[in-house]
Design a protein around this motif. Structure first.
Motif, PDB file in Angstrom:
ATOM      1  N   GLN A   1      37.769 -11.723 -40.475  1.00 37.61           N
ATOM      2  CA  GLN A   1      37.930 -10.262 -40.428  1.00 37.61           C
ATOM      3  C   GLN A   1      36.616  -9.538 -40.131  1.00 37.61           C
ATOM      4  O   GLN A   1      36.427  -8.393 -40.499  1.00 37.61           O
ATOM      5  CB  GLN A   1      38.549  -9.741 -41.716  1.00 37.61           C
ATOM      6  CG  GLN A   1      37.773 -10.099 -42.962  1.00 37.61           C
ATOM      7  CD  GLN A   1      38.451  -9.571 -44.220  1.00 37.61           C
ATOM      8  OE1 GLN A   1      39.609  -9.160 -44.208  1.00 37.61           O
ATOM      9  NE2 GLN A   1      37.722  -9.569 -45.320  1.00 37.61           N
ATOM     10  N   GLY A   2      35.692 -10.217 -39.494  1.00 40.41           N
ATOM     11  CA  GLY A   2      34.502  -9.532 -39.008  1.00 40.41           C
ATOM     12  C   GLY A   2      33.409  -9.297 -40.026  1.00 40.41           C
ATOM     13  O   GLY A   2      32.506  -8.490 -39.790  1.00 40.41           O
ATOM     14  N   ALA A   3      33.433 -10.009 -41.143  1.00 41.22           N
ATOM     15  CA  ALA A   3      32.473  -9.715 -42.205  1.00 41.22           C
ATOM     16  C   ALA A   3      31.386 -10.767 -42.402  1.00 41.22           C
ATOM     17  O   ALA A   3      30.408 -10.497 -43.093  1.00 41.22           O
ATOM     18  CB  ALA A   3      33.206  -9.510 -43.533  1.00 41.22           C
ATOM     19  N   CYS A   4      31.533 -11.966 -41.831  1.00 39.41           N
ATOM     20  CA  CYS A   4      30.600 -13.040 -42.195  1.00 39.41           C
ATOM     21  C   CYS A   4      29.746 -13.571 -41.061  1.00 39.41           C
ATOM     22  O   CYS A   4      28.683 -14.147 -41.278  1.00 39.41           O
ATOM     23  CB  CYS A   4      31.358 -14.208 -42.822  1.00 39.41           C
ATOM     24  SG  CYS A   4      32.318 -15.202 -41.656  1.00 39.41           S
ATOM     25  N   GLY A   5      30.195 -13.432 -39.832  1.00 36.17           N
ATOM     26  CA  GLY A   5      29.409 -13.875 -38.682  1.00 36.17           C
ATOM     27  C   GLY A   5      29.554 -15.348 -38.327  1.00 36.17           C
ATOM     28  O   GLY A   5      28.960 -15.808 -37.348  1.00 36.17           O
ATOM     29  N   ALA A   6      30.354 -16.102 -39.102  1.00 35.55           N
ATOM     30  CA  ALA A   6      30.477 -17.544 -38.844  1.00 35.55           C
ATOM     31  C   ALA A   6      31.083 -17.846 -37.481  1.00 35.55           C
ATOM     32  O   ALA A   6      30.871 -18.921 -36.924  1.00 35.55           O
ATOM     33  CB  ALA A   6      31.324 -18.197 -39.937  1.00 35.55           C
ATOM     34  N   CYS A   7      31.831 -16.895 -36.942  1.00 32.97           N
ATOM     35  CA  CYS A   7      32.559 -17.119 -35.685  1.00 32.97           C
ATOM     36  C   CYS A   7      31.803 -16.619 -34.462  1.00 32.97           C
ATOM     37  O   CYS A   7      32.371 -16.546 -33.375  1.00 32.97           O
ATOM     38  CB  CYS A   7      33.900 -16.399 -35.765  1.00 32.97           C
ATOM     39  SG  CYS A   7      33.674 -14.596 -35.863  1.00 32.97           S
ATOM     40  N   THR A   8      30.527 -16.288 -34.618  1.00 34.34           N
ATOM     41  CA  THR A   8      29.781 -15.672 -33.512  1.00 34.34           C
ATOM     42  C   THR A   8      29.632 -16.628 -32.327  1.00 34.34           C
ATOM     43  O   THR A   8      29.249 -17.781 -32.484  1.00 34.34           O
ATOM     44  CB  THR A   8      28.366 -15.255 -33.983  1.00 34.34           C
ATOM     45  OG1 THR A   8      28.489 -14.445 -35.157  1.00 34.34           O
ATOM     46  CG2 THR A   8      27.642 -14.479 -32.890  1.00 34.34           C
ATOM     47  N   VAL A   9      29.959 -16.123 -31.145  1.00 35.87           N
ATOM     48  CA  VAL A   9      29.741 -16.856 -29.893  1.00 35.87           C
ATOM     49  C   VAL A   9      29.032 -15.904 -28.935  1.00 35.87           C
ATOM     50  O   VAL A   9      28.817 -14.725 -29.245  1.00 35.87           O
ATOM     51  CB  VAL A   9      31.077 -17.331 -29.266  1.00 35.87           C
ATOM     52  CG1 VAL A   9      31.779 -18.317 -30.193  1.00 35.87           C
ATOM     53  CG2 VAL A   9      31.991 -16.155 -28.935  1.00 35.87           C
ATOM     54  N   LEU A  10      28.664 -16.414 -27.771  1.00 35.29           N
ATOM     55  CA  LEU A  10      28.034 -15.588 -26.750  1.00 35.29           C
ATOM     56  C   LEU A  10      29.045 -15.323 -25.639  1.00 35.29           C
ATOM     57  O   LEU A  10      29.670 -16.260 -25.135  1.00 35.29           O
ATOM     58  CB  LEU A  10      26.793 -16.286 -26.194  1.00 35.29           C
ATOM     59  CG  LEU A  10      25.674 -16.496 -27.220  1.00 35.29           C
ATOM     60  CD1 LEU A  10      24.642 -17.496 -26.699  1.00 35.29           C
ATOM     61  CD2 LEU A  10      25.003 -15.162 -27.558  1.00 35.29           C
ATOM     62  N   VAL A  11      29.202 -14.064 -25.286  1.00 40.16           N
ATOM     63  CA  VAL A  11      30.068 -13.677 -24.169  1.00 40.16           C
ATOM     64  C   VAL A  11      29.183 -13.028 -23.119  1.00 40.16           C
ATOM     65  O   VAL A  11      28.588 -11.972 -23.367  1.00 40.16           O
ATOM     66  CB  VAL A  11      31.173 -12.704 -24.627  1.00 40.16           C
ATOM     67  CG1 VAL A  11      32.025 -12.284 -23.428  1.00 40.16           C
ATOM     68  CG2 VAL A  11      32.043 -13.342 -25.701  1.00 40.16           C
TER      69      VAL A  11
ATOM     70  N   TYR B   1      27.893 -24.647 -42.512  1.00 40.69           N
ATOM     71  CA  TYR B   1      29.083 -23.905 -42.076  1.00 40.69           C
ATOM     72  C   TYR B   1      28.721 -22.639 -41.297  1.00 40.69           C
ATOM     73  O   TYR B   1      29.378 -22.295 -40.318  1.00 40.69           O
ATOM     74  CB  TYR B   1      29.950 -23.536 -43.285  1.00 40.69           C
ATOM     75  CG  TYR B   1      31.375 -23.225 -42.887  1.00 40.69           C
ATOM     76  CD1 TYR B   1      32.297 -24.241 -42.696  1.00 40.69           C
ATOM     77  CD2 TYR B   1      31.778 -21.915 -42.662  1.00 40.69           C
ATOM     78  CE1 TYR B   1      33.598 -23.967 -42.297  1.00 40.69           C
ATOM     79  CE2 TYR B   1      33.076 -21.632 -42.257  1.00 40.69           C
ATOM     80  CZ  TYR B   1      33.976 -22.656 -42.088  1.00 40.69           C
ATOM     81  OH  TYR B   1      35.257 -22.383 -41.683  1.00 40.69           O
ATOM     82  N   CYS B   2      27.678 -21.974 -41.714  1.00 41.89           N
ATOM     83  CA  CYS B   2      27.296 -20.733 -41.032  1.00 41.89           C
ATOM     84  C   CYS B   2      26.418 -20.980 -39.811  1.00 41.89           C
ATOM     85  O   CYS B   2      26.156 -20.064 -39.033  1.00 41.89           O
ATOM     86  CB  CYS B   2      26.543 -19.814 -41.992  1.00 41.89           C
ATOM     87  SG  CYS B   2      24.854 -20.386 -42.378  1.00 41.89           S
TER      88      CYS B   2
ATOM     89  N   LYS C   1      33.000 -21.499 -36.338  1.00 41.70           N
ATOM     90  CA  LYS C   1      33.684 -21.554 -37.635  1.00 41.70           C
ATOM     91  C   LYS C   1      34.499 -20.301 -37.938  1.00 41.70           C
ATOM     92  O   LYS C   1      34.141 -19.200 -37.521  1.00 41.70           O
ATOM     93  CB  LYS C   1      32.657 -21.764 -38.753  1.00 41.70           C
ATOM     94  CG  LYS C   1      31.897 -23.077 -38.619  1.00 41.70           C
ATOM     95  CD  LYS C   1      32.834 -24.269 -38.811  1.00 41.70           C
ATOM     96  CE  LYS C   1      32.107 -25.601 -38.825  1.00 41.70           C
ATOM     97  NZ  LYS C   1      31.979 -26.199 -37.496  1.00 41.70           N
ATOM     98  N   LYS C   2      35.578 -20.520 -38.674  1.00 43.25           N
ATOM     99  CA  LYS C   2      36.370 -19.398 -39.185  1.00 43.25           C
ATOM    100  C   LYS C   2      36.011 -19.220 -40.649  1.00 43.25           C
ATOM    101  O   LYS C   2      36.311 -20.077 -41.481  1.00 43.25           O
ATOM    102  CB  LYS C   2      37.864 -19.668 -39.034  1.00 43.25           C
ATOM    103  CG  LYS C   2      38.728 -18.505 -39.508  1.00 43.25           C
ATOM    104  CD  LYS C   2      40.217 -18.788 -39.351  1.00 43.25           C
ATOM    105  CE  LYS C   2      40.669 -18.596 -37.925  1.00 43.25           C
ATOM    106  NZ  LYS C   2      42.143 -18.647 -37.778  1.00 43.25           N
ATOM    107  N   GLY C   3      35.342 -18.130 -40.956  1.00 38.90           N
ATOM    108  CA  GLY C   3      34.970 -17.838 -42.337  1.00 38.90           C
ATOM    109  C   GLY C   3      35.929 -16.822 -42.909  1.00 38.90           C
ATOM    110  O   GLY C   3      36.959 -17.162 -43.503  1.00 38.90           O
TER     111      GLY C   3
END
Ligand code: FES
Ligand code: FES
Length: 172
Positions: free
Chosen positions: A39-49, A98-99, A34-36
């Motif tokens: 800008q790096g503040a919410c964590g909704a876009c976290t993936v594993l690299v 969403y999160c 997800k795109k929250g």
């Protein structure tokens, strides 16, 4: 340039401005991430690299040539949910959801950090090779993943129930 996304090799756009998040969502159709805030503040876009949690909104896709990306879509295998996905359902770890993909990917990466003995801001013994995943450790380590529905109690419960024995090995 290519990256491996959920086991499949895909091309990275030549445009160096494309974020890893936009590559996943807009170009590969993997809308689970997800795109929250973007800008790096919410964590909704976290993936594993390569197994480490990453905020994909802050990552430029071209920087990840040859790396292995896992999104929430890549966690379930053969139609069977990852044990943490199942625990989120069992313990009411979400409301709107969403999160949730970010929470789950972040928790999986977080537990590996604990297993490696990486200390957090609340770790009391900084010279020990091991860290125990207490409730305080968990809440601190997951503090970058916000839930506007306030489902944090269920989120913590799901993670604790799944990884209660997550003791660390030697620090790296
Ligand atoms: S969308 Fe990446 S941290 Fe919020
Ligand atoms: S479940 Fe709605 S934002 Fe977390």
């Amino acid at each position: 340039m290519r990256v491996i996304v959920n086991g499949a090799e895909v091309s990275v756009p030549e445009d160096p401005r494309v974020s890893l998040l936009d590559l996943l969502r807009d170009r590969l159709g993997l809308s689970g991430t997800k795109k929250g805030c973007n800008q790096g503040a919410c964590g909704a876009c976290t993936v594993l690299v390569d197994g480490e949690r990453m905020l994909s909104c802050l990552a430029l896709a071209v920087q990840y040539d040859g790396r292995t990306i896992t999104t929430v879509e890549g966690l379930a295998g053969d139609g069977v949910l990852h044990e943490l996905q199942a625990a989120f359902i069992e313990h009411d770890g979400f409301q709107c959801g969403y999160c949730t993909p970010g929470q789950i990917c972040s928790a999986i990466g977080m537990v590996e950090e604990v297993r490696r003995g990486v200390p957090s801001n609340v770790t009391e013994d900084l010279v020990s090779d091991t860290v125990t995943l207490t409730s305080d450790e968990l809440r601190e380590r997951m503090s970058g993943n916000l839930c506007r529905c306030g489902a944090h109690n269920g989120i913590v419960e799901a993670i604790i129930r799944t990884y209660a024995a997550a003791e660390a090995g030697p620090a790296t």
